[in-house]
Structure formats: structure tokens, C-alpha cells
Design a protein around this motif. Structure first.
Motif, mmCIF file in Angstrom:
data_model
loop_
_atom_site.group_PDB
_atom_site.id
_atom_site.type_symbol
_atom_site.label_atom_id
_atom_site.label_comp_id
_atom_site.label_asym_id
_atom_site.label_seq_id
_atom_site.Cartn_x
_atom_site.Cartn_y
_atom_site.Cartn_z
ATOM 1 N N HIS A 1 -9.002 1.958 5.309
ATOM 2 C CA HIS A 1 -8.953 1.279 4.014
ATOM 3 C C HIS A 1 -9.979 1.802 3.007
ATOM 4 N N ASN B 1 0.833 -1.206 0.000
ATOM 5 C CA ASN B 1 0.000 0.000 0.000
ATOM 6 C C ASN B 1 0.865 1.253 0.000
ATOM 7 N N MET C 1 2.195 1.799 -3.352
ATOM 8 C CA MET C 1 1.158 2.273 -4.285
ATOM 9 C C MET C 1 0.756 3.721 -4.032
ATOM 10 N N ALA D 1 -3.717 4.529 -7.141
ATOM 11 C CA ALA D 1 -4.842 4.299 -6.226
ATOM 12 C C ALA D 1 -4.314 3.463 -5.070
ATOM 13 N N TYR D 2 -4.813 3.744 -3.869
ATOM 14 C CA TYR D 2 -4.364 2.970 -2.704
ATOM 15 C C TYR D 2 -5.434 3.041 -1.629
ATOM 16 N N LEU D 3 -5.132 2.425 -0.495
ATOM 17 C CA LEU D 3 -6.105 2.387 0.589
ATOM 18 C C LEU D 3 -5.608 3.299 1.710
ATOM 19 N N LEU D 4 -6.531 4.060 2.256
ATOM 20 C CA LEU D 4 -6.100 5.045 3.255
ATOM 21 C C LEU D 4 -5.880 4.355 4.602
ATOM 22 N N ILE E 1 -8.092 7.621 -4.773
ATOM 23 C CA ILE E 1 -7.677 7.593 -6.183
ATOM 24 C C ILE E 1 -7.053 8.949 -6.473
ATOM 25 N N MET F 1 -3.873 0.741 -11.725
ATOM 26 C CA MET F 1 -3.515 0.955 -10.320
ATOM 27 C C MET F 1 -4.778 0.835 -9.462
ATOM 28 N N TYR G 1 -10.866 3.852 -0.285
ATOM 29 C CA TYR G 1 -10.075 3.963 -1.518
ATOM 30 C C TYR G 1 -9.679 5.422 -1.772
ATOM 31 N N ALA H 1 -5.519 -1.637 -6.392
ATOM 32 C CA ALA H 1 -6.028 -1.215 -5.078
ATOM 33 C C ALA H 1 -7.196 -2.109 -4.648
#
Lengths: 751, 165
Positions: B132, A461, A464, B33-36, B136, A525, B134, A529
Motif C-alpha cells: 500500500h 484500487n 485507479m 494515483a493508487y496503492l501498490l 503516483i 486522483m 503510494y 488514493a
């Protein structure tokens, strides 16, 4: 069909109006025809009546002319007068009889025609008065004529005759009567010569009578009395004809007025019915349009030629994701979206429904077009699978199948939900199995693994979360993630945590597909996720299970000291090796010496475990041969795999994985790399054996022909190399074809 | 389990992208994009707008962008006024577009609040969204902005957002 829906009931008013119109018209035409016929007869009567006037004067003139010619000895004059006298007397006599009784007479065109008897009392009186004069007159005229016979002795002449041969015969008879032939004249001349006084006396009697005063008539002479009577007859006949003409006009006017009124009624009724019909039609059409524009299902009619009807629901093109033209062929549309085998079955099914050999209810269950997977591109151009169901119902008109009513539904949500429920069931089953397996596993190893996975996911994470400006950066991150996921997969496999191993494998497949694309976009991406989130979910579930297990076992939630001399990882790696061997039809015996792991830092142990898993996979997939191959090469059918860790002193260690398989054969690698287009034949030829072997450590390189859970994704040795580098160590590879392969890692715990 | 998928998330990103495309003929581009969570950037910028969903999905969708980006957007749109209120309005309009797309995608049964827009501190999102969620990260011209999706299906227990302010 009930009475009220029949076409006769529907248009009964119009039909009544039209029939009435026809009756009125027929009546008017009939009356008109009758009157025309009557007018014809009247015209003949008037014409002949007028001719009677003329004939009476012509015969008097002939008498006087003959008298003069006789005095002067003019033989030709006598002859001409005799001819004229005979013609006029015969015609007058016959025509007068026609007026009295009705008979065939010589018409105005010298052809026979039927003269009807006069009807009115006045006319009949005129005729009777004429006969009072004519009968004695005729008696005096007879000796002067061609013969002294009466006219009209033949009763047939009193009948109306129409056929041509008979008319011709009558005409000839009349001509013969009216003609004074030369033979007759010669005879008459001889008579005159022989006895002139007698002839003169006969002539004189006739002339005298013609010019004699008539005692019963106001006129001074019989000749003029006859003329006057014929005049009166003519006038009376004209009067009758006028009356008939007037009557005809009135009847015609009334008839036309009635016909016009009837026509007007018909028009009003028709327009009323048409307008009402139009209104009903417009209302029905409006309702149809509203239904077709509102209904969410795709609705259309399919005719016997499999053409789509002219009207279909607005949602149909959206559901099919195709432009639909009214009247278009349905099958090409179906062919474009449905899988081939389903399309072919559907064509047969539609044929079956359009035929009348089978009952609809019996074949409904055969419909191949339920939950049909169709491929379509969304607005972003991504291909997605949707599910459509087509339902067919026969439309029967007059006991024959006219159409099929087709209903199309987008059942994607339903199918996906069903799949998700099924998936959830499987998931639950796997979780229970996992739970049971975990319950029998070593708790500390589990805890260590779960913590490690959490850290790995956090690393992914974090990686990313850095903005990626180009495809190269994304590819770098993708490879990074793939290595971590691959390690997690290996560890999960070693611990028998199928749920995580399977998910890691699924992620791996998707990532391999991404890596094979020309470039990696930001959209991918987002996909990563989503995959990461799935990983987190599974990790979270497992963490909870392990936590509950810990509580149940009364263990502290931190890893404890090892109590046995044998490191538990030895059992895990042995189990993994056995599982892979069984899955691929191989036999393996594993020996492990991991006692040194106890003295290594926890992080180093974890790295070595990851490396072990990968190298064991490699050994089983690429090194150890199938039992029959081994036997053919004079080896025992069961392969040998050894893993050991040695302390070399001064914080230096070596970790070795060795198998007695087929070894690394550079020539075989060359062939494989060329076949897979990893390098050109020329490049392969120029590289040394050492350089060729080094390619095995590059990302994306695999020597497997197919990809499965254990190999083929090109993730493996590059992961090992990365980890060795992270540990600050180096790796030696030894191998001999058909004998062994040995990976030896040397590292230090002192930095 | 959030119960949302990639397709659901794309709806919101596409809404932002379409907004920029209609306004400026330039689409935004996804950078990553990732998870917070605690160890990753919050991606909260100067101004943040959001809508609140209830119905089959519950939660919030956020759009966060720097002032400079929104100012540039207003310039590109030919707006003369570019004060703080107008910038907040612009952020709100983007949230409104997200709302329109959400309604279209999730159906009329979805209840969606009117957009709210406010000035935000750099870590603000971390204090209000569920773990978690999202993130972007998107780019328009040389600016970065974020779309944060913090929703889940109504039948999935929702983590209570932390109090604002």
C-alpha cells in the motif's frame, strides 16, 4: 532611571567642554569690553590734550590780534579777539582742570563729555607744571574776559553726567561761559573808551606774561612752555593708550587661543562620543537585525495608531503570508486573514491593551487571537487552513504605554496535533464501541462483510491504477468508486459498524464535492488514493478485530452454513430502517422474508443485500412520511416497509421492496429538477412521467433538499441499477401517489 | 497507519514537476494515483532512483522512468552525452531534487541519503516497497513515469523492505 543612564551622565564630557568654552569666551569678551571702554576714555584724553596745545596758541594769538586792533582802532577786530580769547581761555582752563581732577568738559564735538583725571605720575607732573604757569597767566587774563569769575564753581561738573537733560543743561552753561556776547562787548567797549589806558595796561600785562621768559622752564616764553607741557601730556597719554592697546591684543590673542583650544577639545570629545555612540548603535542595530532575521516567530511593534513598526522579524510576512510594509496599518492585514467575529473581538482587545485602564495580566486570558484559523493559498493555489496565535505585551516608556510588542506564531502543527490526538481518542472510543457491538453481532455476517469490503477496496484500487487521460475518464472512475463506497456505507450501517460507515460518509462528501467541480484533475486522483489508504487502514483494523473475535469464539474464519431459518440480514436491515426512522422523526414497521437468500449464490445474496440497503434508505428518506403527515392523509402513523424474495421457478427469482409512503409523484419531480437546474422548465414539461421517473436512476440526482448521512448525495438508485445490470436482471418500478412505491427486481441464477 | 498525508506526498511530486519545469519549461502532469499491491501494475520502468529517509520519517522515495523519457529529457536540457551512466545521473538528479524538497518540508532533522540510481526490472518496485505504498503515475510529453512514496512516521512500525537484487 539610574544616574549612569541619564542624559547628563552620558554627555558629561561634551557638556563640560561646552560650559568651559562659554566661560572662556565670556571672559575674553568681558575683558575686551573693558579695554574698549578704557580705549574710549584714552581717546577722549588724547584728543583733548591735543586741543589744549591748540588752545594755548589760539589764546596767545587772540591777545596779539587784540593788541594790534586796539592800536589801529579796529573795533570789530577787538570784538573778534575778545570772543576768541574768552572761548580759548575758558576751554583751556576747564580742560586742564579735568586733567587734574576729572570733570565734565566741552568735547571735540562741542558736546559735554567727561574727562578722566590723568593716572601716570609723569602726566600728573605735566599738569602740575602747567598750573604753575597757568594760575598767574589766568590772573592776568581774567580782566579781559567776559567776566572775571572762575570756571567750574559748580561741583556737579566734577561728576560724570550721562542723562540727556542734564547734559543739555551743562552744554548751555558751558556755552554761556565761553560766549562773549554783544551786550558784554558793548559794556567792554564803553570801559575801553572811558579808560583806554587801563584796558591797555591789562592787555599788556597778559601779553607780557605770555611772552615773558619763564624762570622755571627751559623755554623762553610761558606761552611756549604751556604748549610744550601740553605736548608732553599728549605724548604721555598716547603712550598709555598704546600700552593698553598692546595689553588688549595680548589678552585677545591669549583668549582666542584658549577658546580655540577649548573648541578643539570640545570637537575631539564630541567626535569621540559620537563615534562611540555610532559604534554602540551599529552594534545594537546589528544585534537587533540578527535577532529579527533569525527568530522564527513574527515579531513587531504596534503603536497607538495600530501601525506596524519600521522593523519586524523576517519571518512575519511568511507567517502571515502577506506583504508587510513598515509603518503599515495592522488591522487591514488582520481583517484579511481572521474570521470576522475574531477580528472584531481582536480590535476591542487591542484597544483595551493600548489604554491604561486595565492591568495587562487581567486581560491576557481574553486574547481572542490564540489558535486563530486563517485561510491561505499554498503554492499550488489550494486553500488551506492554518492556525496562528498572536500574543501582545505592553511596552512601557516613562510610565506610559508606548507600544504593544506583538508575537505571532504559526501553531498549525500544534493545533493539528491536538486535533489528531482528540480524533485518535474518539477513534479509539468508536473502535471500542464497535468492538463491543461486533462481539454481539453474528460472526459469519461480519466476516463476510469484511471480506467483501476488502474485495471492494481492491476493485477501487485496480480501477485507479489505470492511467486516466482526461477528466471524463476520471469522472467515470469517481462515479464507480462512489457507488462502491456507498454500498460499503450501507452495509456498514446495517451491521452497525459506525467507524466504517462514518469514514465512508466522509469520503462520499469529498467525492461529491469533487464531482461538482468543472473538471477532475490528476491531483484529485492523489486525493482519492489518500482516501483509499484511509479506508484500507480502517478495514485492516476491523479485519484484525474480527479475526480475534473469531479466535475467541472458536469459529472457523470462513462463513459457515446458516443454522436458523431466519436470515440474519433481516435483523440488520430492520435495525438500519429503525435507526434511519428514529433519526428523521418517523415510525416504521419492517417485515422481511429472506429465506430464499439461503439458496442463492453468495455473490447474489451480497448484491441483493446492497440493493436492499439502498432501497430501504430511499423508502425511509423519500417514501415514508412523518407520522403527522400520515395521519393527515388518513394513514396509520407508523409506515410499513416490506422486503421479500420469491422463487419463480426455473432459476428465476424476484426481489421486492415496497413501502406505503407518498409514492413517486412526477409533477413534484419536475418541479424539483427545474429548481435544482437539472433540467429546464421546457424540458421538464416535454418529458413523460415515465421519462421523469427514469431520471431518478442517473448519478448525482437526489430529491433531498439537504445532504446528510442517509441521503442527498445523489448516490443510490444509480447504484441499484448498476447492480441489477451486473446481475443480468431488470427492475420494475410501480407507484401510486400517496399510496405506495414498489421496486421489483427480477433475476436469474441460471446463465 | 503511515502517518503521512496528501500534503506530504505532494512535496515529492512537486519536486519532480519543478525539476522538469526548470529543465524543460514543461511540468509533469499527474495521470492517476493508487496503492501498490499484488493485483495492480508495479509501474517500475527501466531506470529507478531513490533516496532513503530517516529521522521523523523513515522509508524511501522512488522515481522510476523509461530510458526513452530520460534520453528525451537530456536532449531537452541540451546534453550531448546520453549514455547509460548519464541517464542514471539524470534519474539521480531528480531524486536529489526530491531530497532537497523533503529537507525543506520536513526540516533539517531529517536524515536523507545520497540518491541511488539503477536499472530495474518491471516488477522491481513490488519486491522492495511496503504494501500500500503510494504510486503516483505522472506524464511528461507522451512518457509515463512514477513517483513511489514508501515512507511513514518514525513512531509507526515500518514494514521491513524486502532484500534488493
Amino acid at each position: 532611571m539610574d544616574d549612569k543612564s541619564s542624559i547628563f551622565f552620558k554627555y558629561r564630557k561634551i557638556i563640560f567642554a561646552v560650559i568651559t568654552f562659554m566661560i572662556v569666551d565670556a571672559t575674553v569678551i568681558g575683558i575686551n569690553f573693558y579695554n574698549t571702554y578704557m580705549a574710549d576714555e584714552s581717546a577722549v584724553s588724547i584728543n583733548l590734550s591735543g586741543r589744549q596745545r591748540m588752545m594755548s596758541q589760539r589764546m596767545t594769538k587772540a591777545l596779539l590780534t587784540m593788541d594790534r586792533a586796539l592800536e589801529t582802532g579796529d573795533e570789530d577786530g577787538v570784538k573778534t579777539s575778545l570772543k576768541e580769547l574768552t572761548l580759548t581761555v575758558r576751554r583751556f582752563d576747564r580742560t586742564l582742570m579735568g586733567f587734574r581732577d576729572g570733570a565734565m568738559v566741552t568735547g571735540g564735538d562741542d558736546n559735554p563729555t567727561y574727562l578722566t583725571r590723568v593716572d601716570t605720575d609723569e602726566a600728573r607732573q605735566f599738569v602740575a607744571d602747567a598750573y604753575v604757569i597757568w594760575n598767574p597767566y589766568m590772573e592776568r587774563l581774567k580782566p579781559l574776559l567776559n567776566s572775571d569769575r572762575e570756571s567750574f564753581l559748580d561741583e556737579r561738573f566734577k561728576q560724570k553726567l550721562t542723562d540727556a537733560p542734564t547734559l543739555e543743561e551743562v552744554k548751555n552753561k558751558f556755552k554761556a561761559e565761553e560766549a562773549f556776547t554783544d551786550t558784554e562787548f558793548a559794556k567792554k567797549l564803553e570801559y575801553i573808551k572811558n579808560d583806554p589806558d587801563a584796558f591797555r595796561a591789562e592787555l599788556k600785562a597778559a601779553v607780557d606774561f605770555a611772552l615773558e621768559k619763564n624762570p622755571t622752564h627751559s623755554e623762553p616764553q610761558n606761552n611756549r612752555a604751556v604748549l610744550k607741557l601740553m605736548n608732553a601730556l599728549t605724548t604721555d597719554l598716547e603712550h598709555v593708550a598704546n600700552k593698553q592697546a598692546k595689553k588688549l591684543r595680548i589678552i585677545l590673542v591669549v583668549g582666542i587661543l584658549v577658546a580655540l583650544a577649548n573648541f578643539g577639545y570640545t570637537v575631539v570629545i564630541s567626535i569621540g562620543d559620537l563615534m562611540r555612540g555610532d559604534r554602540e548603535l551599529a552594534l545594537a542595530r546589528k544585534e537587533t537585525v540578527e535577532i529579527l532575521s533569525t527568530v522564527r516567530e513574527g515579531l513587531f511593534l504596534l503603536d497607538k495608531d495600530k501601525k506596524i513598526g519600521t522593523q519586524f522579524s523576517e519571518s512575519l510576512p511568511d507567517i502571515l503570508r502577506r506583504d508587510i510594509i513598515p509603518g503599515a496599518d495592522f488591522l487591514p492585514h488582520l481583517e484579511a486573514i481572521a474570521p470576522r467575529n475574531i477580528y472584531e473581538a481582536a480590535v476591542d482587545y487591542i484597544e483595551l491593551l493600548l489604554g491604561d485602564r486595565v492591568k495587562e495580566a487581567l486581560v491576557t486570558s481574553l486574547n481572542p487571537l490564540t489558535n486563530v484559523p486563517v485561510l491561505a493559498a499554498d503554492i499550488r493555489g489550494n486553500t488551506q487552513t492554518r492556525y496562528l496565535s498572536f500574543f501582545f505585551n505592553r511596552v512601557v516608556a516613562e510610565e506610559k504605554i508606548s507600544h504593544l510588542l506583538v508575537t505571532v506564531q504559526d501553531v498549525t502543527d500544534k493545533v493539528v496535533l491536538t486535533q489528531q490526538v482528540e480524533q485518535a481518542k474518539n477513534q479509539a472510543k468508536i473502535e471500542v464501541e464497535t468492538l463491543l457491538r461486533l462481539a454481539s453481532s453474528d460472526f459469519d455476517s461480519l466476516k463476510q462483510f469484511i471480506d467483501g469490503v476488502g474485495e471492494s477496496l481492491a476493485q477501487i484500487n485496480e480501477k485507479m491504477s489505470t492511467p486516466h487521460d482526461d477528466s471524463r475518464e476520471r469522472l467515470h472512475t469517481l462515479n464507480y468508486i462512489m457507488r462502491i463506497v456507498h454500498s460499503v456505507k450501507g452495509e456498514a450501517a446495517a451491521l452497525g459498524i459506525d467507524v466504517l460507515e462514518a469514514y465512508a460518509h466522509e469520503c462520499e462528501k469529498e467525492m461529491v464535492a469533487m464531482r461538482e467541480e468543472d473538471s477532475l484533475s490528476g491531483d484529485q486522483m492523489l486525493r482519492l488514493a489518500v482516501l483509499l489508504e484511509g479506508f484500507y487502514q480502517r478495514h485492516s483494523s476491523l479485519a484484525q478485530i474480527v479475526s480475534r473475535l473469531g479466535n475467541a469464539l472458536g469459529k472457523a474464519q470462513t462463513a459457515g452454513e446458516w443454522t436458523a431459518q431466519k436470515h440474519p440480514f433481516a435483523d440488520h436491515i430492520t435495525a438500519l430502517a429503525q435507526r434511519i426512522a428514529v433519526d428523521h422523526g418517523k415510525q416504521i414497521e419492517v417485515s422481511c422474508q429472506f429465506e430464499r437468500f439461503f439458496s442463492l449464490p453468495k455473490a447474489t445474496t451480497k448484491e441483493l443485500q446492497d440493493i436492499s440497503i439502498q432501497l430501504v434508505r430511499n423508502a425511509l428518506m423519500h417514501g415514508i412520511e412523518a407520522p403527522n403527515h400520515r395521519t393527515m392523509n388518513n394513514k396509520p402513523p407508523t409506515g410499513a416497509l416490506s422486503l421479500w424474495c420469491e422463487y419463480l421457478g426455473h432459476g428465476q427469482y424476484t426481489f421486492t421492496v415496497r413501502d406505503d409512503g407518498c409514492g413517486i409523484v412526477p409533477e413534484r419531480l419536475r418541479e424539483h429538477f427545474v429548481k435544482k437546474n437539472i433540467m429546464s422548465p421546457e424540458e421538464a414539461a416535454t418529458l413523460s412521467d415515465h421519462e421523469i421517473a427514469n431520471h431518478l436512476f442517473q448519478p448525482g440526482i437526489s430529491t433531498s433538499e439537504t445532504a446528510d448521512q442517509d441521503s442527498g448525495h445523489g448516490i443510490g438508485l444509480d447504484v441499484v441499477l448498476e447492480k441489477v445490470k451486473d446481475m443480468g436482471g431488470y427492475m420494475l418500478v410501480k407507484s401510486r401517489p400517496n399510496q405506495f412505491t414498489e421496486f421489483s427486481i427480477q433475476f436469474s441464477t441460471v446463465h | 497507519m503511515k502517518g503521512i498525508n496528501e500534503k506530504d506526498i505532494r512535496i515529492f511530486v512537486d519536486a519532480v514537476s519543478n525539476f522538469f519545469f526548470h529543465a524543460t519549461q514543461e511540468k509533469v502532469e499527474i495521470k492517476t494515483a493508487y496503492l501498490l499491491e499484488s493485483d495492480v501494475p508495479s509501474s517500475t520502468y527501466d531506470l529507478t532512483s531513490y533516496i532513503t529517509l530517516s529521522g521523523s520519517f523513515t522509508g524511501r522515495i522512488y522515481f522510476s522512468a523509461p530510458r526513452t523519457m530520460l534520453t528525451h529529457l537530456l536532449v531537452a536540457m541540451g546534453e550531448q552525452t546520453r549514455d547509460n551512466d548519464r541517464l542514471l545521473d539524470a534519474a539521480g538528479e531528480i531524486a536529489n531534487t526530491i531530497s532537497g524538497n523533503a529537507r525543506k518540508h520536513f526540516g533539517e532533522t531529517m536524515e536523507i541519503s545520497v540518491p541511488t540510481a539503477q536499472a530495474t526490472d518491471p516488477n522491481w518496485l513490488k519486491t522492495v516497497v511496503s504494501p500500500h505504498s503510494y504510486v503516483i503515475l505522472v506524464k511528461w510529453k507522451h512518457y509515463r513515469a512514477s513517483v513511489v512514496v514508501d515512507i511513514q512516521r518514525a513512531d509507526v512500525p515500518l514494514a521491513v523492505p524486502k532484500a534488493e537484487n
